[in-house]
Design a protein around this motif. Sequence first.
Motif, mmCIF file in Angstrom:
data_model
loop_
_atom_site.group_PDB
_atom_site.id
_atom_site.type_symbol
_atom_site.label_atom_id
_atom_site.label_comp_id
_atom_site.label_asym_id
_atom_site.label_seq_id
_atom_site.Cartn_x
_atom_site.Cartn_y
_atom_site.Cartn_z
ATOM 1 N N GLY A 116 0.796 -1.219 0.000
ATOM 2 C CA GLY A 116 0.000 0.000 0.000
ATOM 3 C C GLY A 116 0.826 1.266 0.000
ATOM 4 N N TYR A 117 2.001 1.242 0.644
ATOM 5 C CA TYR A 117 2.871 2.420 0.631
ATOM 6 C C TYR A 117 3.297 2.760 -0.796
ATOM 7 C CZ TYR A 117 3.381 1.343 5.638
ATOM 8 O OH TYR A 117 3.150 1.091 6.960
ATOM 9 N N SER A 118 3.709 1.733 -1.537
ATOM 10 C CA SER A 118 4.151 1.958 -2.911
ATOM 11 C C SER A 118 3.005 2.477 -3.770
ATOM 12 C CB SER A 118 4.707 0.665 -3.507
ATOM 13 O OG SER A 118 5.801 0.188 -2.750
ATOM 14 N N LEU A 119 1.801 1.925 -3.536
ATOM 15 C CA LEU A 119 0.643 2.361 -4.315
ATOM 16 C C LEU A 119 0.360 3.840 -4.115
ATOM 17 C CD1 LEU A 119 -1.869 1.928 -6.062
ATOM 18 C CD2 LEU A 119 -3.075 1.158 -3.995
ATOM 19 N N ILE A 120 0.317 4.291 -2.860
ATOM 20 C CA ILE A 120 -0.048 5.694 -2.621
ATOM 21 C C ILE A 120 1.039 6.633 -3.121
ATOM 22 C CG2 ILE A 120 0.892 5.847 -0.280
ATOM 23 C CD1 ILE A 120 -2.404 7.377 -1.611
ATOM 24 N N ARG A 121 2.303 6.195 -3.020
ATOM 25 C CA ARG A 121 3.378 7.050 -3.551
ATOM 26 C C ARG A 121 3.256 7.163 -5.065
ATOM 27 N NH1 ARG A 121 6.784 3.747 -0.056
ATOM 28 N NH2 ARG A 121 7.129 4.819 1.930
ATOM 29 N N GLN A 122 2.915 6.064 -5.714
ATOM 30 C CA GLN A 122 2.758 6.078 -7.168
ATOM 31 C C GLN A 122 1.601 6.988 -7.568
ATOM 32 O OE1 GLN A 122 2.198 2.152 -8.749
ATOM 33 N NE2 GLN A 122 2.754 2.716 -10.832
#
Length: 695
Positions: A621-627
């Motif tokens: 989820g961290y990678s998703l929101i940063r993307q």
Amino acid sequence: MSLQPKVNILLVDDYPENLLALEGVLENLGQNLVRATSGAEALRHLLNQDFAVILLDVQMPEMDGFETATLIRQRERSRYTPIIFLTAFSSSDQMVFKGYSIGAVDYLFKPIDGEILKSKVAAFVELYQKSDQVQHQASQLAAMNAELQQREEMFRSLSVCCPVGIFLTNTNGVCTYTNPRWQAIYGMTYEQSLGDGWSQALHPLDREKVIADWYAVSTVGKDYRGEFRLLLSGGVERWVYAAASPMLGDSGDVTGYVGTVEDITERKQAQEERIQLIAEQAARQEAENANRLKDEFLATLSHELRTPLTSILGWAKLLRQRKLDELAIARALETIERNASVQAQLIEDILDVSRIMRGKLYLNLSPLNLVNIVTTAVENFRLEAEAKNLQLKTFISPPGTFLVSGDTKRLQQVMWNLLSNAVKFTPNGGNIQVRLSAREDQAEIYVIDTGSGISPEFMPHVFERFRQADGSMTRHHGGLGLGLAIARYLVEMHQGSIKAESQGTGQGATFIVKIPLLQSLDNINYQSGIDHILNSRQSSPPSQTNNHHTSEKVPEELLLQGLRVLVVDDDIDTRNFILTALQKSGAEVTAVDSSDSAFTVMQQLIPDVLVSDIGMPGQDGYSLIRQIRNLTPEQGGIIPAIALTGYVREEDINQALAAGFQMYIPKPVEPSILINSVAQLANSLCHSPDNSHTS
């Protein structure tokens, strides 16, 4: 003023005006700034000086920054000197990767932010100074070790040539060294003399007294003097005179004993064997107690988790058979919900203990009225007390406001744990009193029950983790034995204290919590001012909206009417639960099982709110929101986002907010909380003046 010597910082740029600008930025660091206008000049400086950090321009004639850095790295003395590349030429990934591949620690593009540059350089200066200190300390340590080795050799030489026996023991009386004369007196080899082997030579008739005399002085750190007999192989008796003195550490504690033995034909035998036996028995008993407590806790944990799970799974299977009437269905759902809450509370208690042990439990302090905390907690237990026919009464004296600096949630947790214990251990028809009063500058909360009481043997362990008065499988009360330990820690975090009192088993118990009162506030009337503020804060829930643009109160089933929500969770059961809960409130929900699928949806349809899990296979989820945050607003880059996850540590919360989520909700979550959170976030974002997102 720092007493540390200045360190060297090398500035390399073919433009003097750039060097002058760098010096202007870094001169406040108070370090020695060395200039070089070419790569060759920089290499000459490195022949004679060491540098904490090198600021190296990339574009220079003759020898550019990359070539210079390569040569710097080839020199052993500067192989690990930090290099920060400075350039205004290109910010392409290829150039950046090239810089890092030849040993750069950072890459800054012109025009350079002075504060950023200064902070980075300051960090490397501090690292250099600390490394220098470590090297200096290592040199000192090496010198000390050499001196120590020399002294040790001197001691060994003296010990070997000494005409009397010399021995060393630890604090338990275990022998760690003997000299040759000692070995000759005892008739033993060096290996035989170590540990408790020497005690084998003590005469049976003297052993008890010698051990008693030694124990009497060694336990209080005094000198020992004694005569005793040795019984050597072949029945030979030998009297010896032994003298021992304690060795003291830097803090004054006894670290061992040094002693001498003279052959006077068998003096009274020293008592190390018995002392060692006692020490071993104590250690074994302690280990057995620790293992017993561990086994009891694991058994209790298994029981406490499996018991509600039995009800949950059992009723769930009955519901699947679709043979229950409406009353039984309602009872099944209520039982499942209640037992799931019990499991969630058990997990939360274990997590709290983990936070406490790691020092990661924090308070959200604000002025609050203890009257509200106490009365709310009592009312929460009113029905449970009535079910057991318990008299639950509250006394507040004097009536008014008891203002403290505290965390509302955590103080409610303290009261919950104390009242839960009182209700649990008080038999039917008993009495429970909660008293709130003030003495000097402290608020005092008394929770008094007429329950099973606390035995004198268990009283010292009341607030210990994993300890329960009855650890057997036949105990009558549930729980993990964590509540009082958590309560004590929370009270102490509020600068308060907690203690327990009881006349013994069957005599009831009293728990007393003391928390410092806030000092009087000028020009504020406690009754009319503070009470009003505190009551309004604690009793007024945030309003929810219907169309996300008004403040009208609307039914929950219409709260998300027309709102488009994207749900991301790899667990199908959780995903279906969230989808169903949001749809029942009117939301248009798209649910996917991965971050990649979510990003694909975002390219086709921009939702109004994102609800995403954190721990997912592949891209989390961290990678998703940063993307997503890297997208433009038109592409959905500013979509309101909620992190819904089972990771509940403080660092997890901070990481989620830092990554770009505006709101954090821990699992498990009740449908109403989820729905209201989505509505609240959507409403707050659409009412924001600049439609920006905050955490």
